[in-house]
Design an enzyme around this catalytic site. Structure first.
Site, PDB file in Angstrom:
ATOM      1  N   LYS A   1      47.877 -11.922  -6.534  1.00  0.00           N
ATOM      2  CA  LYS A   1      47.701 -13.290  -7.042  1.00  0.00           C
ATOM      3  C   LYS A   1      46.638 -14.019  -6.239  1.00  0.00           C
ATOM      4  O   LYS A   1      45.844 -14.797  -6.787  1.00  0.00           O
ATOM      5  CB  LYS A   1      49.026 -14.057  -6.981  1.00  0.00           C
ATOM      6  CG  LYS A   1      50.085 -13.513  -7.926  1.00  0.00           C
ATOM      7  CD  LYS A   1      51.367 -14.305  -7.820  1.00  0.00           C
ATOM      8  CE  LYS A   1      52.486 -13.607  -8.583  1.00  0.00           C
ATOM      9  NZ  LYS A   1      52.783 -12.265  -8.049  1.00  0.00           N
TER      10      LYS A   1
ATOM     11  N   CYS B   1      59.953 -13.250 -10.410  1.00  0.00           N
ATOM     12  CA  CYS B   1      60.057 -12.198 -11.414  1.00  0.00           C
ATOM     13  C   CYS B   1      61.523 -11.838 -11.633  1.00  0.00           C
ATOM     14  O   CYS B   1      61.876 -10.675 -11.815  1.00  0.00           O
ATOM     15  CB  CYS B   1      59.257 -10.959 -10.997  1.00  0.00           C
ATOM     16  SG  CYS B   1      59.813 -10.207  -9.457  1.00  0.00           S
TER      17      CYS B   1
END
Lengths: 320, 161
Positions: free
Chosen positions: A133, A247
């Site tokens: 990310k 997640c």
């Protein structure tokens, strides 16, 4: 387009503990069976072309075509393509070794996309390792501005540094601090907190991930996440934006963490996320006997049976 | 007090920038947007804009990396192969080799190459050359005795294809 796979769907057996199945029956209602079926299939691989190094993406795309690898552009994410063919060892190509592209899971890129950093921003990635990310943030910033990439795990820091180096990132410094009491010389105008979680959402990739799942782990992670989000919010300058993501599917680690922030920080508010992506769901506004703040409907839930992606939760918060 | 990273002295910074210009033809102006830091003998580039505004605490023991390493050993002008990949081919004027795919595979497998088997090159002298494949930079390689090229890699991949 990205929901319809040209690949034969290989069904894997998945293990989901009974307590978790009961939880998912509440969350998914009538779609529960559809959700379970989607867990048995693997998500497609995706590649993201590294714009920092690869000015001309056709160099990579032409190579893929020459190897008879089919791909489709994924909407909304920069230079991201779903691989439609059965491929192995795409990571052993010259192009990958030279850092021209990386292999990614699509859902994991969306929080950085939602944060939408610009060249003038000073960004904190509070739990950054292994760096996928962070690298995408750097790409969105054209390698300008400043990113502070932090992680508490010293071993994972080494992987983070290597990945940043391989992708040619020059606008990032790396720190090894505990995110709960992380501090710095300045406030940040954008913060990404992709929090450590129970990872229920990656079951499609690792179908035995839930063998060690238990309720105490979820509650323990939630305690950590609440501390992280409070500190992250305190590091934000006024009018700054924080994107919180996980997640996992458990509301205790998602909506309830946001609720904790809203209850303790009156200047926090949830921002609507405008994402033109088919199949997205809103954040939950109630679960079991708990009612959550109605603004949580502005958070996003990515569910595999609706998007063909890995499960994710994303919430954008503003400091007023 | 322990300080892992330091701002590189201007004298050394100017020397390195001059070296990159004289050896490879990289325009000195390219570096105006970067601050240079060092840790032991390694040199790093960090995008300059916010370095001063943010006042990075270089004495922070938990500061683990600053920007991108471009010299693994600045005293020997030893480039960091991965770091050099940030340059674009149009910036490189000399001391480079252009490999075909087979040669690029050999490079990543850490195999020596013969300079006379490389069709496209511009070599002024022994030392570190920039490696180009398909119009992008994939690393650096050391030329010895004007004949043999030795990959300068921080990792080897025998399965590359």
């Amino acid at each position: 387009m990205y929901k319809n796979s040209k690949l034969d769907i290989e069904k894997n057996e998945v293990f989901i503990p009974e307590k978790l199945k009961d939880k998912y029956k509440i969350i998914f209602g009538n779609s529960y069976d559809e959700f379970i079926e989607s867990c048995k299939t693997r998500p497609k691989k995706a590649i993201r072309i590294n714009k920092i190094k690869c000015v001309d993406s056709s160099l990579v795309l032409e190579y893929l075509k020459s190897q008879n690898i089919e791909f489709t552009k994924f909407p909304i994410l920069e230079e991201t393509y779903l691989i439609e063919s059965n491929v192995s060892a795409i990571g052993n190509t010259i192009e990958h070794l030279a850092g021209l592209f990386s292999i990614q899971e699509i859902s994991s890129l969306i929080p950085a996309h939602v944060l939408d950093p610009k060249e003038d921003d000073i960004v904190l990635d509070l739990t950054a390792a292994p760096g996928n990310k962070t690298i995408y943030l750097a790409q969105l910033m054209n390698n300008k501005g400043l990113i502070v990439a932090n992680d508490v795990d010293k071993d994972r820091i080494k992987t983070l540094i290597y990945n940043l180096k391989k992708q040619g990132v020059t606008n990032t410094i790396v720190t090894n601090k505990n995110g709960i009491n992380f501090n710095f010389n300045c406030k940040f105008n954008k913060i990404l907190l992709d929090a450590p979680c129970s990872c229920e959402g990656i079951i499609r990739r690792k179908n035995d991930i839930l063998k060690t799942w238990n309720e105490n782990e979820v509650l323990g992670k939630a305690i950590l996440q609440k501390k992280l989000i409070i500190n992250a919010f305190n590091l934000l300058e006024t009018s700054g934006q924080l994107v919180y993501s996980t997640c996992t599917i458990s509301p205790e680690e998602n909506e309830e963490v946001i609720m904790h922030l809203l209850e303790n920080e009156p200047s926090a508010s949830i921002e609507k996320i405008n994402l033109k992506l088919e199949g997205l769901s809103n954040g939950l506004t109630n679960y079991k006997n708990k009612n959550y703040n109605s603004s949580l409907k502005n958070a996003i839930r990515i569910f595999p049976h609706k998007t063909n992606l890995e499960a994710f939760f994303i919430c954008k918060i503003k400091k007023n | 007090m322990f300080q892992k990273f330091q701002v590189l002295e201007n004298k050394i910074k100017d020397k390195l920038i001059s070296h990159l210009f004289s050896r490879y033809g990289i325009d000195k102006q390219y570096f105006k947007d970067y601050e240079f830091y060092k840790h032991e003998n390694s040199v790093y580039l960090l995008s300059k804009k916010y370095c001063k505004a943010v006042n990075i605490n270089l004495k922070d023991k938990q500061l683990f990396n600053v920007g991108l390493e471009i010299f693994a050993d600045y005293k020997k002008y030893l480039p960091s192969s991965i770091g050099f990949e940030i340059f674009k081919t149009k910036q490189i004027k000399q001391n480079f080799v252009v490999l075909d795919r087979g040669q690029a595979i050999s490079y990543f497998q850490n195999k020596e190459l013969e300079v006379n088997k490389i069709k496209e090159k511009n070599i002024l002298s022994d030392g570190y050359l920039i490696v180009i494949y398909n119009n992008y930079i994939i690393g650096t390689i050391e030329l010895k005795n004007k004949s043999t090229l030795f990959p300068n890699l921080s990792f080897v991949n025998y399965d590359v294809k």
